[in-house]
Every structure is written in structure tokens, then in C-alpha cells.
Design a protein around this motif. Structure first.
Motif, short mmCIF file in Angstrom:
data_model
loop_
_atom_site.label_atom_id
_atom_site.label_comp_id
_atom_site.label_asym_id
_atom_site.label_seq_id
_atom_site.Cartn_x
_atom_site.Cartn_y
_atom_site.Cartn_z
N LYS A 105 1.02 -1.65 0.18
CA LYS A 105 0.28 -0.04 0.22
C LYS A 105 1.14 1.48 -0.40
O LYS A 105 1.94 1.04 0.93
CB LYS A 105 -1.50 0.35 0.95
CG LYS A 105 -2.29 1.14 1.55
CD LYS A 105 -2.53 0.78 2.60
CE LYS A 105 -2.05 0.96 3.77
NZ LYS A 105 -3.31 1.30 4.24
N SER A 120 -4.86 6.31 -0.31
CA SER A 120 -3.90 5.42 0.33
C SER A 120 -4.36 4.32 -0.86
O SER A 120 -6.40 4.69 -1.46
CB SER A 120 -3.74 4.98 1.21
OG SER A 120 -5.32 3.93 1.46
N GLY A 122 -4.06 0.57 -3.03
CA GLY A 122 -2.84 -0.81 -2.50
C GLY A 122 -2.35 -1.10 -3.78
O GLY A 122 -2.81 -0.68 -5.20
#
Length: 276
Positions: A105, A120, A122
Motif C-alpha cells: 500500500k 492510499s 493498494g
């Protein structure tokens, strides 16, 4: 008080820390040592019933870059690399867990006098994208926290929050679980000199029409010793006492009793944190 509204996770944090932080029903030991080069090594072990969990955490700081590596008793390796202020108000964070290939991440945080943003994503082919943002000041703040799964095309999280603060009182209201749960909390500083504060939280579930009410307080018995207590509407009463017996070395004793089931044994917890 801080200048800006902070991040979304800061909404209601004072009340949550008062009501839930440092309460344990297990035994935990933490030892932190420092090498001559400034590397911090933290070893911890937690006993939960018959289960024992341990990990070793190493933190290395070089200018504005912090590398955090942790290995637990299940042979998992956690790595976090944080770059603080590559530009004013900015922070970047990379994290991953080995052997989980989908755990990578990348996160960017930005703090401004009138906004706080955290995004954020992944590091996978079909990532989960999370965005949280807060606008306002250190007095009034309004924010949201959403997560989108690009693989399924669904929003996995959709929360919203609002907080009002002044010198001695913080009140917040959050709508969580895609509108299923409404939380209201407050934190009031009664006497700053003795760190005396009271707080409460009311949580309402729209799906079950159930309310959970928790109230608590804290007070410093002396500059090195703090006592806390809380009770909820289900009859569970908890208390703890924490003593700093040397600089940054803490011992915490906590207990919980279910007043509606006194035939059951009370729960006790012990946490010992040592820093040289």
C-alpha cells in the motif's frame, strides 16, 4: 490546540483514547532498547489465555526517512517506510506484509491550516483506494472517509464526521458503516493541572436499533500516576492505574467486572513497557 483540523482519524480521538486506550484483559510485556547508531529495537510479547503472541520491531531513522520492520511469531514480516515532509505539510508512507502479495500500500498525507487529506492505494492490479479528507479549523471540522474496491466496483467504506472544539471541550458526531451506525462523543477537560477529564460515547445501530452508552474519566494521582475508569449501559465496569516508574517506562494494571454476571470471573490485565 493544533492549528489545522488534522486528519479524519483525529475526529473523536480524544474521547476514544479516554474510554478505550490502555485497557487490557491480557498480559503484555514490551522492552525497547537503542543501539549506538540510534536504531530502536522493541521486543513485545502478549499472553491471551493459552495463546502467546510475540514480535520484534526495528525502527531506523535517517533524516526525514523512518524505516519500520517487524517480525511476528507467525513468521510475518511487516515493513513500513515513512518520508516526513518531502514538501511542507506532506508525508508519504509505503507499507507491505510478507508473504501477503496483496498487502502492499502507498499512502500520501497532507496537512494544511484548513484541511487534512489522506489517500492510499493498494499496490495490486485491482487495488482498494481509500480517501479521507477534513476541512475546517482547529475549532470546527467536517470530514469524510471512503474506500472503493476496484475489483468489485463497490464502496467498502463510507463514513462522515463532524467535530467542534474549544479550549476544554471536544464534541464529535460520526456516521459509520455506510450509514448503519451513528456515534456521538464528547471529551471535557475538568482540571488541566491534574489531567482530570471526563468523556462519553453513544453509539446507535440502525439495523438492530440498539444503543451502547459508555462514560469514563481519568485523573492523575500524582505527576507519574494516572487512574482511569469507565462503565457502559450493559453493566461492564472497568478501571486501570498506570504508573511511570522511570522515564517512559510504564506499568499498567487494569480490570473489568460484569455487574450483570457477577458469577463470572473478573478480567485482569497487566502491561509492562520498559525503555532504558
Amino acid at each position: 490546540m493544533a492549528k489545522g483540523p488534522g486528519l479524519y482519524t483525529d475526529i473523536g480521538k480524544k474521547a476514544r483514547d479516554l474510554l478505550y486506550k490502555d485497557y487490557h484483559s491480557d498480559q503484555k510485556f514490551v522492552l525497547t532498547t537503542y543501539s549506538p547508531t540510534g536504531v530502536a529495537i522493541t521486543t513485545s510479547g502478549t499472553k491471551k489465555g493459552e495463546l502467546f503472541i510475540a514480535d520484534v520491531n526495528t525502527v531506523l531513522k535517517n533524516k526525514n526517512v523512518t524505516t519500520d520492520i517487524k517480525v511476528d511469531s507467525n513468521s510475518h514480516l511487516f515493513t513500513t517506510i515513512t518520508v516526513d515532509e518531502p514538501a511542507p505539510g506532506l508525508k508519504t508512507i509505503f507499507s507491505c506484509k510478507i508473504p501477503d502479495q496483496r498487502s502492499g500500500k502507498f499512502e500520501v498525507q497532507y496537512l494544511h491550516d484548513y484541511a487534512g487529506i489522506s489517500t492510499s492505494v493498494g499496490l495490486t492490479a485491482n487495488p482498494i483506494v481509500n480517501f479521507s479528507g477534513v476541512v475546517g479549523t482547529n475549532v470546527v471540522a467536517l470530514g469524510t472517509d471512503v474506500a472503493f474496491d476496484s475489483q468489485t466496483g463497490n464502496f467498502t467504506k463510507c463514513n462522515a464526521g463532524f467535530s467542534v472544539s474549544n479550549a476544554d471541550l471536544i464534541a464529535s458526531l460520526t456516521l459509520n458503516d455506510k450509514g448503519e451506525t451513528l456515534n456521538a462523543s464528547y471529551y471535557h477537560t475538568v482540571r488541566p493541572l491534574t489531567n482530570t477529564a471526563v468523556g462519553g460515547e453513544v453509539s446507535h445501530s440502525f439495523s438492530t436499533n440498539e444503543n451502547t452508552i459508555t462514560v469514563g474519566t481519568q485523573h492523575s494521582l500524582d505527576p507519574l500516576t494516572t487512574a482511569k475508569a469507565r462503565v457502559n449501559n450493559f453493566g461492564k465496569v472497568s478501571a486501570l492505574i498506570q504508573h511511570e516508574w522511570r522515564l517512559k517506562s510504564l506499568i499498567t494494571l487494569s480490570g473489568e467486572v460484569d455487574t450483570k454476571a457477577l458469577d463470572k470471573s473478573a478480567k485482569f490485565g497487566l502491561a509492562l513497557a520498559l525503555k532504558p
